[in-house]
Design a protein around this motif. Structure first.
Motif, PDB file in Angstrom:
ATOM      1  N   ILE A  70       5.986 -15.244 -24.287  1.00  0.00           N
ATOM      2  CA  ILE A  70       6.879 -14.304 -23.157  1.00  0.00           C
ATOM      3  C   ILE A  70       5.993 -14.036 -22.078  1.00  0.00           C
ATOM      4  N   PRO A  71       6.383 -14.532 -20.677  1.00  0.00           N
ATOM      5  CA  PRO A  71       5.490 -14.422 -19.537  1.00  0.00           C
ATOM      6  C   PRO A  71       5.058 -12.973 -19.318  1.00  0.00           C
ATOM      7  N   ALA A  72       3.691 -12.813 -18.815  1.00  0.00           N
ATOM      8  CA  ALA A  72       3.327 -11.675 -18.224  1.00  0.00           C
ATOM      9  C   ALA A  72       4.155 -10.921 -17.434  1.00  0.00           C
ATOM     10  N   PRO A  73       4.447  -9.678 -17.189  1.00  0.00           N
ATOM     11  CA  PRO A  73       4.992  -9.012 -16.149  1.00  0.00           C
ATOM     12  C   PRO A  73       4.477  -9.280 -14.837  1.00  0.00           C
ATOM     13  N   VAL A  74       5.157  -9.241 -13.932  1.00  0.00           N
ATOM     14  CA  VAL A  74       4.647  -9.613 -12.451  1.00  0.00           C
ATOM     15  C   VAL A  74       4.735  -8.254 -11.628  1.00  0.00           C
ATOM     16  N   ALA A  75       3.720  -7.761 -11.199  1.00  0.00           N
ATOM     17  CA  ALA A  75       3.893  -6.452 -10.487  1.00  0.00           C
ATOM     18  C   ALA A  75       4.266  -6.783  -9.022  1.00  0.00           C
ATOM     19  N   LEU A  76       5.341  -6.397  -8.828  1.00  0.00           N
ATOM     20  CA  LEU A  76       5.851  -6.282  -7.344  1.00  0.00           C
ATOM     21  C   LEU A  76       5.486  -5.366  -6.393  1.00  0.00           C
ATOM     22  N   ALA A  77       5.273  -5.526  -5.271  1.00  0.00           N
ATOM     23  CA  ALA A  77       4.868  -4.567  -4.247  1.00  0.00           C
ATOM     24  C   ALA A  77       6.191  -4.045  -3.696  1.00  0.00           C
ATOM     25  N   PRO A  78       6.354  -2.695  -3.600  1.00  0.00           N
ATOM     26  CA  PRO A  78       7.589  -2.228  -2.868  1.00  0.00           C
ATOM     27  C   PRO A  78       7.675  -2.817  -1.523  1.00  0.00           C
ATOM     28  N   ALA A  79       9.195  -3.127  -1.136  1.00  0.00           N
ATOM     29  CA  ALA A  79       9.450  -3.707  -0.035  1.00  0.00           C
ATOM     30  C   ALA A  79       9.189  -2.541   1.119  1.00  0.00           C
ATOM     31  N   PRO A  80       8.559  -2.835   2.185  1.00  0.00           N
ATOM     32  CA  PRO A  80       8.274  -1.904   3.262  1.00  0.00           C
ATOM     33  C   PRO A  80       9.752  -1.427   3.764  1.00  0.00           C
ATOM     34  N   MET A  81      10.065  -0.059   4.197  1.00  0.00           N
ATOM     35  CA  MET A  81      11.210   0.326   4.778  1.00  0.00           C
ATOM     36  C   MET A  81      11.047   0.187   6.255  1.00  0.00           C
ATOM     37  N   THR A  82      12.079  -0.489   6.648  1.00  0.00           N
ATOM     38  CA  THR A  82      12.280  -0.947   8.121  1.00  0.00           C
ATOM     39  C   THR A  82      13.026   0.205   8.686  1.00  0.00           C
TER      40      THR A  82
END
Length: 151
Positions: A70-82
């Motif tokens: 099982i692949p390790a979870p990938v932390a995603l950075a929140p998308a900047p609000m434009t």
């Protein structure tokens, strides 16, 4: 009544079965499938085709494979609000009714805090809730909430 005869030619399947038989080395004679010119249509048999003997070859049991990790979870950075979405901010205090305040005061009276409720109403200059000016309802509601009433 109609009679339909279907002939399936699959030289690749025959070759695969022969290859499997050779791998197993069980002494099965390979079957040489007839080759056919692809530009020429398959011959239509005259008469009813008999069921040929099925070709059987020993089959190895399927190999057991270990489950994929099982692949390790990938932390995603929140998308900047434009383009921030404006949020409506209430500009006026909520409007309370005399009935809402009476229900809130009843909760406190039932909890044995009748004298505190009466003292609170008198602090606004009214002997009872029915004599309290509507412009004081918001402040009374805030104080009742601070005393533990749900309003």
């Amino acid at each position: 009544m109609f009679e339909i005869t279907v002939k399936i030619e699959a030289p690749e399947l025959v070759a695969a079965i022969n290859h499997l038989a050779n791998i197993q080395n069980r002494g099965i004679e390979p079957f040489n499938a007839p080759t056919r010119d692809e530009n020429k249509p398959a011959p239509f048999p005259a008469g009813r085709m008999t069921n040929p003997e099925p070709v059987t070859a020993p089959v190895a049991p399927p190999a057991v494979q270990a489950p994929a990790p099982i692949p390790a979870p990938v932390a995603l950075a929140p998308a900047p609000m434009t383009n921030p979405v404006p949020v409506a901010v209430p500009t006026a205090a909520p409007v309370y009714t005399q009935n809402q305040l009476a229900v809130a005061m009843t909760q406190l009276v039932d909890a044995g805090r009748r004298d505190e409720v009466l003292a609170l109403i008198r602090s606004f200059g009214a002997p009872s809730l029915t004599n309290l000016a509507p412009e004081h309802y918001g402040a009374l509601a805030t104080k009742l909430r601070a005393m533990g009433a749900k309003i």
